[in-house]
Write an enzyme that holds these catalytic residues in place. Structure first.
Site, short mmCIF file in Angstrom:
data_model
loop_
_atom_site.label_atom_id
_atom_site.label_comp_id
_atom_site.label_asym_id
_atom_site.label_seq_id
_atom_site.Cartn_x
_atom_site.Cartn_y
_atom_site.Cartn_z
N ALA A 112 7.93 -95.57 36.54
CA ALA A 112 8.65 -96.51 35.41
C ALA A 112 9.78 -95.46 34.62
CB ALA A 112 7.56 -97.37 34.93
N ALA A 113 10.56 -95.21 35.13
CA ALA A 113 11.13 -94.04 34.32
C ALA A 113 12.34 -94.31 33.20
CB ALA A 113 11.77 -93.23 35.37
N ALA A 114 13.02 -95.39 33.46
CA ALA A 114 14.28 -95.51 32.39
C ALA A 114 13.51 -95.82 30.90
CB ALA A 114 14.90 -96.77 32.68
N GLY A 116 14.19 -92.53 30.53
CA GLY A 116 14.06 -91.40 30.81
C GLY A 116 13.58 -90.23 30.03
N GLY A 117 12.99 -90.90 28.82
CA GLY A 117 12.17 -89.70 27.80
C GLY A 117 11.19 -89.08 28.53
N LYS A 118 10.47 -89.55 29.21
CA LYS A 118 9.34 -88.68 29.89
C LYS A 118 9.92 -87.90 31.24
CE LYS A 118 6.14 -91.91 27.84
NZ LYS A 118 7.08 -92.57 27.30
N CYS A 234 2.36 -98.49 25.61
CA CYS A 234 2.76 -98.19 24.00
C CYS A 234 2.05 -99.60 23.53
CB CYS A 234 4.29 -97.94 23.63
SG CYS A 234 5.23 -99.54 24.16
N1 SAM Z 1 9.01 -94.14 30.88
C1 SAM Z 1 10.25 -94.52 30.03
C2 SAM Z 1 10.55 -93.40 29.15
O1 SAM Z 1 9.63 -92.45 28.65
O2 SAM Z 1 11.54 -93.29 28.74
C3 SAM Z 1 10.05 -95.83 29.28
C4 SAM Z 1 9.37 -96.66 30.54
S1 SAM Z 1 9.10 -98.41 29.96
C5 SAM Z 1 7.76 -98.18 28.86
C6 SAM Z 1 8.68 -99.35 31.40
C7 SAM Z 1 9.66 -99.29 32.32
O3 SAM Z 1 9.07 -100.20 33.58
C8 SAM Z 1 10.95 -99.92 32.04
O4 SAM Z 1 12.00 -99.37 32.36
C9 SAM Z 1 10.91 -101.32 32.85
O5 SAM Z 1 12.14 -101.62 33.46
C10 SAM Z 1 10.08 -100.93 34.13
N2 SAM Z 1 9.35 -102.31 34.72
C11 SAM Z 1 9.43 -103.48 34.51
N3 SAM Z 1 8.62 -104.17 35.38
C12 SAM Z 1 8.34 -103.06 36.35
C13 SAM Z 1 7.54 -103.22 37.61
N4 SAM Z 1 7.32 -104.66 37.66
N5 SAM Z 1 7.71 -102.16 38.38
C14 SAM Z 1 7.88 -101.11 37.96
N6 SAM Z 1 8.50 -100.82 36.66
C15 SAM Z 1 8.77 -101.88 36.05
#
Ligand code: SAM
Length: 241
Positions: A112-114, A116-118, A234
């Site tokens: 779950a990357a966007a 992209g911080g991690k 978080c």
């Molecule tokens: N890892 C990212 C960073 O460090 O920048 C932040 C990720 S954010 C906490 C969670 C991400 O999960 C969002 O980008 C969201 O779009 C995605 N997401 C939402 N529903 C999801 C699903 N059913 N399966 C996978 N990813 C999902």
């Protein structure tokens, strides 16, 4: 006053979880926040950025490339940011990739990357060697992810825009390390985000917990035997963690 903007059920649960520490927790909502940035070691060493940066940076004790800055500084507007020398990131958010501990040459999935911080942190730890798959389910968020990866010079990354179940059909048992930084109810964001305060409810927590269980199952199936899976959120809700 932030306290009144948050659902009483949140405070009731935190009082129950924290006991004697609850009043310190409530007071923390009125203390100044600490902003963080992580030096992008693909482009510059932390010591070198310290000599270049025209703003004050304080080291973060648990992350060698992490620093804090005050509200008066705006490193996100500086040309060094546009050049990818650092990534603006909460100090606590830097711990997930540290625990994942990815190594150069490995196969790693950030599920779950966007934005992209991690992912950018993982690419730096891998020194751009090996394969890093950065998956994001929401098409619009993929653009922010791609932009940040490009800005930071992360070159060992392939982006996918898939649902975790479908990804699992192709990558079962494939990755040495998988990070699931799960979509959550965002309780950790409530101090700085009015939207997070408004949107929180017990029903939101239950819905997130159900969704996370499904994604976590898919994440676990993609780890190779003996590999490592890190799950992060978080939020404080035990149902989600
Ligand atoms: N890892 C990212 C960073 O460090 O920048 C932040 C990720 S954010 C906490 C969670 C991400 O999960 C969002 O980008 C969201 O779009 C995605 N997401 C939402 N529903 C999801 C699903 N059913 N399966 C996978 N990813 C999902």
């Amino acid at each position: 006053m932030i306290f009144d903007e948050i659902h009483p059920a949140f405070w009731d649960r935190m009082a129950h979880l924290l006991g004697d520490e609850f009043s310190a927790f409530v007071s923390s909502y009125d203390s100044p926040s600490r902003n963080g940035l992580r030096v992008n070691t693909l482009k510059i060493a932390p010591g070198e950025l310290l000599t270049l940066a025209p703003f004050d940076l304080e080291p973060i004790p648990w992350e060698p490339s992490g620093f804090t800055f005050t509200d008066d500084e705006h490193p996100g507007r500086h040309v060094h940011h546009a050049a990818g020398l650092y990534y603006i990131q909460e100090p606590s958010a830097m711990t997930a990739a540290a625990l994942l501990d990815p190594r150069p040459g490995e196969r790693v999935l950030d599920l779950a990357a966007a934005p992209g911080g991690k992912t950018t942190q993982i690419a730096a730890m891998m020194q751009n060697r090996g394969l890093l798959i950065a998956n994001e389910i929401h098409p619009k968020r993929v653009w922010d992810l791609a932009e940040n990866l490009e800005r930071c010079g992360a070159r060992n990354v392939a982006i996918t825009n898939e649902n975790p179940e479908r990804l699992c059909e192709r990558f079962e048992g494939y990755f040495d390390r998988v990070l699931l930084d799960a979509p959550c109810s965002g309780e950790g964001m409530m101090r700085k985000s009015a939207a997070a305060r408004r949107e929180w409810s017990p029903a939101l927590v239950d819905g997130c917990a159900m969704r996370q269980a499904g994604i976590l199952d898919a994440a676990a199936r993609m780890v190779t035997p003996g590999g490592r899976l890190v799950y992060s959120t978080c939020t404080f809700a035990p149902e989600e963690d």
